[in-house]
Design an enzyme around this catalytic site. Structure first.
Site, PDB file in Angstrom:
ATOM      1  N   ARG A  52       9.844  -4.330   2.639  1.00 49.18           N
ATOM      2  CA  ARG A  52       8.826  -3.781   3.544  1.00 49.18           C
ATOM      3  C   ARG A  52       9.456  -3.182   4.798  1.00 49.18           C
ATOM      4  O   ARG A  52       9.046  -2.107   5.261  1.00 49.18           O
ATOM      5  CB  ARG A  52       7.829  -4.884   3.911  1.00 49.18           C
ATOM      6  CG  ARG A  52       6.710  -4.431   4.842  1.00 49.18           C
ATOM      7  CD  ARG A  52       5.686  -5.534   5.068  1.00 49.18           C
ATOM      8  NE  ARG A  52       4.750  -5.160   6.112  1.00 49.18           N
ATOM      9  CZ  ARG A  52       4.499  -5.891   7.196  1.00 49.18           C
ATOM     10  NH1 ARG A  52       5.109  -7.058   7.369  1.00 49.18           N
ATOM     11  NH2 ARG A  52       3.649  -5.478   8.110  1.00 49.18           N
ATOM     12  N   HIS A  56       9.084   0.748   5.872  1.00 44.36           N
ATOM     13  CA  HIS A  56       8.412   1.143   7.106  1.00 44.36           C
ATOM     14  C   HIS A  56       9.340   1.906   8.043  1.00 44.36           C
ATOM     15  O   HIS A  56       8.866   2.669   8.899  1.00 44.36           O
ATOM     16  CB  HIS A  56       7.810  -0.084   7.795  1.00 44.36           C
ATOM     17  CG  HIS A  56       6.572  -0.582   7.126  1.00 44.36           C
ATOM     18  ND1 HIS A  56       5.519  -1.169   7.801  1.00 44.36           N
ATOM     19  CD2 HIS A  56       6.197  -0.570   5.817  1.00 44.36           C
ATOM     20  CE1 HIS A  56       4.567  -1.505   6.944  1.00 44.36           C
ATOM     21  NE2 HIS A  56       4.969  -1.153   5.736  1.00 44.36           N
ATOM     22  N   HIS A 191       4.682  -3.179  -4.966  1.00 44.89           N
ATOM     23  CA  HIS A 191       3.764  -4.277  -4.649  1.00 44.89           C
ATOM     24  C   HIS A 191       3.804  -5.370  -5.709  1.00 44.89           C
ATOM     25  O   HIS A 191       3.130  -6.383  -5.572  1.00 44.89           O
ATOM     26  CB  HIS A 191       2.331  -3.751  -4.514  1.00 44.89           C
ATOM     27  CG  HIS A 191       2.045  -3.171  -3.168  1.00 44.89           C
ATOM     28  ND1 HIS A 191       1.157  -2.131  -2.982  1.00 44.89           N
ATOM     29  CD2 HIS A 191       2.530  -3.476  -1.938  1.00 44.89           C
ATOM     30  CE1 HIS A 191       1.114  -1.822  -1.699  1.00 44.89           C
ATOM     31  NE2 HIS A 191       1.935  -2.627  -1.047  1.00 44.89           N
ATOM     32  N   TRP A 239      -0.013  -9.529  -4.869  1.00 41.94           N
ATOM     33  CA  TRP A 239      -0.566  -8.524  -5.785  1.00 41.94           C
ATOM     34  C   TRP A 239      -0.386  -8.953  -7.240  1.00 41.94           C
ATOM     35  O   TRP A 239      -1.116  -8.492  -8.109  1.00 41.94           O
ATOM     36  CB  TRP A 239       0.119  -7.181  -5.574  1.00 41.94           C
ATOM     37  CG  TRP A 239      -0.378  -6.393  -4.407  1.00 41.94           C
ATOM     38  CD1 TRP A 239      -1.299  -5.378  -4.426  1.00 41.94           C
ATOM     39  CD2 TRP A 239       0.025  -6.524  -3.034  1.00 41.94           C
ATOM     40  NE1 TRP A 239      -1.494  -4.871  -3.163  1.00 41.94           N
ATOM     41  CE2 TRP A 239      -0.689  -5.565  -2.288  1.00 41.94           C
ATOM     42  CE3 TRP A 239       0.915  -7.369  -2.369  1.00 41.94           C
ATOM     43  CZ2 TRP A 239      -0.540  -5.410  -0.916  1.00 41.94           C
ATOM     44  CZ3 TRP A 239       1.073  -7.229  -0.996  1.00 41.94           C
ATOM     45  CH2 TRP A 239       0.356  -6.269  -0.287  1.00 41.94           C
ATOM     46  N   ASP A 266      -4.826   0.476  -3.961  1.00 42.18           N
ATOM     47  CA  ASP A 266      -4.348   0.032  -5.274  1.00 42.18           C
ATOM     48  C   ASP A 266      -5.336   0.467  -6.353  1.00 42.18           C
ATOM     49  O   ASP A 266      -4.941   1.006  -7.396  1.00 42.18           O
ATOM     50  CB  ASP A 266      -4.209  -1.495  -5.314  1.00 42.18           C
ATOM     51  CG  ASP A 266      -3.213  -2.034  -4.310  1.00 42.18           C
ATOM     52  OD1 ASP A 266      -2.064  -1.575  -4.334  1.00 42.18           O
ATOM     53  OD2 ASP A 266      -3.588  -2.913  -3.516  1.00 42.18           O
TER      54      ASP A 266
END
Length: 315
Positions: A52, A56, A191, A239, A266
């Site tokens: 992540r 980002h 995810h 997820w 999603d």
């Protein structure tokens, strides 16, 4: 040209030569750091937050801005508080703090490279593909060089770009970075590892701690690809069931799973006709997913990056 000018030019040429002493040493440090990261990630089970962080840092890129670092992207700016305080980056100070000891031990490696290296190792340590990464990224040096807030995708409407639906929002964000629809669906497959937390994104009711998690994130469920126990910090909502295993489970867990995440961004992957065609390909063929994901991840990791030497350094 004066002798001093020639001398300076030779220093620059030698410094940037593909197999200069600088490149050889940098590659050596990358390999040592990679080995240390493997050991740490295996013990800490922190794969998702490192992925992540890298996403980002890269995901602020705007292909319509030619100048660096104004274009955003993988330049290490996310290490600064100005960017960490962006709403979408809630909780990522933890990831920066994880990497600080590595930066101290390997100071020659740029922050931008360290962040992307950690992400690539995290994917591979989760059972995913090896990312064909190149290194040599140049860091921004000041908080003033951080990108403006609002470049990353939202999970729920109202979307920051004013998009009327999730499919349009995803296209607005990812097309701005230079990705096509297939790459959007491939990258969304990341995810398959990770969780959302009430205290971070606020998109779920589940928060920090075993009692606040689901049956998959409470610390008892085996989520690693090697079937070993350990989850790092328990809690949150994932997820997928095996949220520390990088596979194609994300593409087969989107329906009828009340204890798993399925945000509008999603769900649209199974509703939009173009997205759906790729989603179904990945659901039935993990080898195809891995191959296309690895290339998309590599592309993401280089967005907005300035390399020294220009051709990069490979390990």
């Amino acid at each position: 040209m004066s002798s001093k000018s020639n001398e300076r030019l030779n220093v620059v040429v030698n410094h940037l030569s593909p197999e200069s002493e600088y490149v050889v040493n940098y590659r050596k440090e990358l390999r040592l750091c990679e080995a240390d990261l493997r050991k740490y990630i295996d013990e800490a089970n922190c794969n998702p937050i490192l992925v992540r962080l890298a996403w980002h840092d890269s995901g602020t890129y705007n292909k319509n801005i030619a100048s660096w670092p104004e274009c955003g992207g993988a330049n290490g700016s996310i290490r600064f508080n100005t960017e960490l305080e962006h709403k979408a980056n809630a909780g990522l100070l933890k990831a920066v703090n994880i990497l600080k000891p590595f930066k101290t031990k390997y100071p020659v490696i740029s922050w931008a490279d360290l962040i992307q290296l950690a992400s690539a190792v995290a994917i591979e340590m989760s059972g995913g593909p090896r990312i064909p990464m190149r290194y040599g990224r140049v860091d921004v040096t000041s908080e003033k060089q951080c990108p403006p807030e609002g470049n990353l995708p939202d999970a729920f409407p109202p979307f920051g770009d004013g998009a009327k639906d999730a499919a349009t929002h995803l296209r607005n964000v990812f097309h701005r970075m230079g990705f096509d629809d297939r790459e959007i669906v491939a990258l969304s497959g990341a995810h398959t590892i990770g969780r959302a937390f009430k205290e971070r994104s606020g998109t779920v009711e589940e928060g920090y701690g075993a009692k606040a998690g689901t049956e998959y994130t409470n610390g008892e469920f085996i989520a690693r690809p090697d079937s070993k126990s350990g989850v790092g910090m328990p809690g949150g909502r994932s997820w997928t069931k095996k949220w520390l295993s990088f596979d194609n489970e994300y593409y087969s867990q989107q329906a009828g799973q009340p204890k798993l995440n399925a945000f509008p961004t999603d769900q649209t992957l199974t509703q939009d006709p173009v997205f759906k065609s790729h989603f179904e390909r990945y659901a039935t063929n993990q080898k195809t997913f891995f191959a296309e994901y690895a290339v998309a991840h590599m592309k993401l990791s280089e967005l907005g990056s300035k390399f020294e030497p220009a051709q990069g350094i490979y390990i």
